[in-house]
Enzyme design. Structure first.
Site, short mmCIF file in Angstrom:
data_model
loop_
_atom_site.label_atom_id
_atom_site.label_comp_id
_atom_site.label_asym_id
_atom_site.label_seq_id
_atom_site.Cartn_x
_atom_site.Cartn_y
_atom_site.Cartn_z
N ARG A 71 -2.80 -5.68 -1.66
CA ARG A 71 -2.33 -4.65 -0.74
C ARG A 71 -2.00 -3.40 -1.52
O ARG A 71 -1.18 -3.44 -2.44
CB ARG A 71 -1.04 -5.16 -0.07
CG ARG A 71 -1.21 -5.40 1.37
CD ARG A 71 0.00 -5.86 2.09
NE ARG A 71 1.32 -5.56 1.60
CZ ARG A 71 2.40 -5.62 2.37
NH1 ARG A 71 2.29 -5.94 3.64
NH2 ARG A 71 3.59 -5.39 1.88
N ASP B 48 4.46 -12.39 -7.10
CA ASP B 48 5.38 -12.21 -8.23
C ASP B 48 6.24 -13.45 -8.44
O ASP B 48 6.53 -13.84 -9.57
CB ASP B 48 6.29 -11.00 -7.98
CG ASP B 48 5.57 -9.68 -8.27
OD1 ASP B 48 4.54 -9.71 -8.96
OD2 ASP B 48 6.05 -8.64 -7.78
N ASP C 233 8.18 -10.99 -2.75
CA ASP C 233 6.77 -10.89 -3.12
C ASP C 233 6.29 -12.24 -3.63
O ASP C 233 6.66 -12.68 -4.72
CB ASP C 233 6.60 -9.81 -4.20
CG ASP C 233 5.13 -9.54 -4.48
OD1 ASP C 233 4.39 -10.50 -4.78
OD2 ASP C 233 4.72 -8.37 -4.38
N THR D 82 -0.45 2.52 1.02
CA THR D 82 -0.98 2.41 2.39
C THR D 82 -0.72 1.05 3.03
O THR D 82 -0.82 0.90 4.25
CB THR D 82 -2.50 2.63 2.40
OG1 THR D 82 -3.10 1.56 1.65
CG2 THR D 82 -2.88 3.96 1.77
C1 PRP Z 1 0.39 -10.36 -0.46
C2 PRP Z 1 0.19 -11.69 0.23
C3 PRP Z 1 -0.94 -11.40 1.18
C4 PRP Z 1 -0.63 -9.98 1.59
C5 PRP Z 1 0.05 -10.01 2.93
O1 PRP Z 1 -0.53 -10.18 -1.45
O2 PRP Z 1 -0.09 -12.74 -0.66
O3 PRP Z 1 -2.22 -11.50 0.62
O4 PRP Z 1 0.25 -9.43 0.61
O5 PRP Z 1 0.21 -8.75 3.44
P1 PRP Z 1 -0.57 -8.21 4.71
O6 PRP Z 1 -0.53 -9.31 5.73
O7 PRP Z 1 0.22 -7.01 5.12
O8 PRP Z 1 -1.96 -7.87 4.30
P2 PRP Z 1 -0.48 -8.92 -2.45
O9 PRP Z 1 -1.25 -7.78 -1.89
O10 PRP Z 1 0.94 -8.64 -2.82
O11 PRP Z 1 -1.31 -9.42 -3.70
P3 PRP Z 1 -0.99 -10.56 -4.77
O12 PRP Z 1 -1.08 -11.89 -4.05
O13 PRP Z 1 -2.08 -10.38 -5.74
O14 PRP Z 1 0.37 -10.32 -5.35
N1 URA Z 2 3.41 -9.77 0.57
C1 URA Z 2 4.38 -10.55 0.08
O1 URA Z 2 4.20 -11.18 -0.96
N2 URA Z 2 5.53 -10.64 0.76
C2 URA Z 2 5.75 -9.99 1.91
O2 URA Z 2 6.84 -10.10 2.49
C3 URA Z 2 4.72 -9.17 2.41
C4 URA Z 2 3.55 -9.08 1.72
#
Ligand code: PRP
Ligand code: URA
Length: 207
Positions: free
Chosen positions: A103, A201, A198, A107
């Site tokens: 994400r 993380d 997150d 944005t």
């Molecule tokens: C997080 C999560 C989803 C997304 C959810 O990933 O694991 O993939 O955000 O958000 P959305 O429903 O608003 O799209 P992130 O983009 O943080 O990536 P990561 O798993 O690599 O940390």
């Molecule tokens: N991605 C995450 O990891 N946590 C949230 O709450 C939303 C998006």
């Protein structure tokens, strides 16, 4: 679309420990694996059975076996990876595909960076991602799979927002969603409230 809320007490107890900000990376990962295995039990509940004759040490019987459901588990990178081991404990023959999306911090829209799937498009797909926030990442991942020819798709998340559930239901009404909890909503940065922070993380210890 059907929304399946898998609110078994064991799952809810483990999820509460995951939500706690004091929970360590090691524990967080372990609990996510355990919950994924428990949720997998429900995600596969309607897999059809066939009957094969076998012989027990005492007699012959028609024994139930799963009827040719070839499964591919597809984590949305990174955080979806944390749900794979729990599912492969239940379905050891499953293939693993990968979809890379993150994400954008400004944005909150998903940015695509990786796609690798097994060739057989008839496979039954279980997309995994612990967090369904705005739903943008899950919707894009499912669209990509459909464009590639996959037809039987389920989405397995840990925590969802009502907005995320609505987005997937609108864009992909044929996809069943499995979650442990639908939380209250999103904050101004589109993080799920109360959520667990997150997920990537917390799984990988990157903060
Ligand atoms: C997080 C999560 C989803 C997304 C959810 O990933 O694991 O993939 O955000 O958000 P959305 O429903 O608003 O799209 P992130 O983009 O943080 O990536 P990561 O798993 O690599 O940390
Ligand atoms: N991605 C995450 O990891 N946590 C949230 O709450 C939303 C998006």
């Amino acid at each position: 679309m059907a929304l399946h809320i898998i609110d078994h007490p064991l799952i809810l107890h483990k999820l509460s420990i995951m939500r706690d900000k004091e929970t360590s990376t090691i524990k967080f990962r372990e609990l996510l694996r355990e919950i994924s295995m428990l949720m997998g039990y429900e995600v596969t509940r309607d897999f059809p059975l066939t009957y094969e004759e076998i012989e027990t040490p005492l007699m012959k019987m028609n024994a139930p076996k799963i009827l040719g459901k070839k499964v591919v588990i597809v984590p949305i990178l990174r955080a979806g990876l944390g749900m794979v081991d729990g599912l492969t404990m239940l379905i050891p023959s499953a293939r693993i595909g990968h979809i890379g999306l993150y994400r954008d911090e400004e944005t909150c829209k998903p940015v695509f960076y990786y796609y690798k799937m097994p060739a057989n498009k008839e496979r039954f797909v279980i997309v995994t991602d612990p967090m369904l926030a705005t739903g943008g990442s899950a919707c894009d991942a499912i669209t990509r799979l459909k464009n590639d020819g996959y037809k039987h798709i389920r989405l397995m998340c840990l925590v969802a927002s009502p907005q995320g559930v609505e987005a997937v239901s609108e864009q992909h009404p044929d996809v069943d969603i499995y979650v442990a909890s639908v939380d209250e909503g999103l904050n101004d940065k589109n993080y799920i409230l109360p959520g667990l922070g997150d997920a990537g993380d917390r799984i990988f210890g990157t903060k």
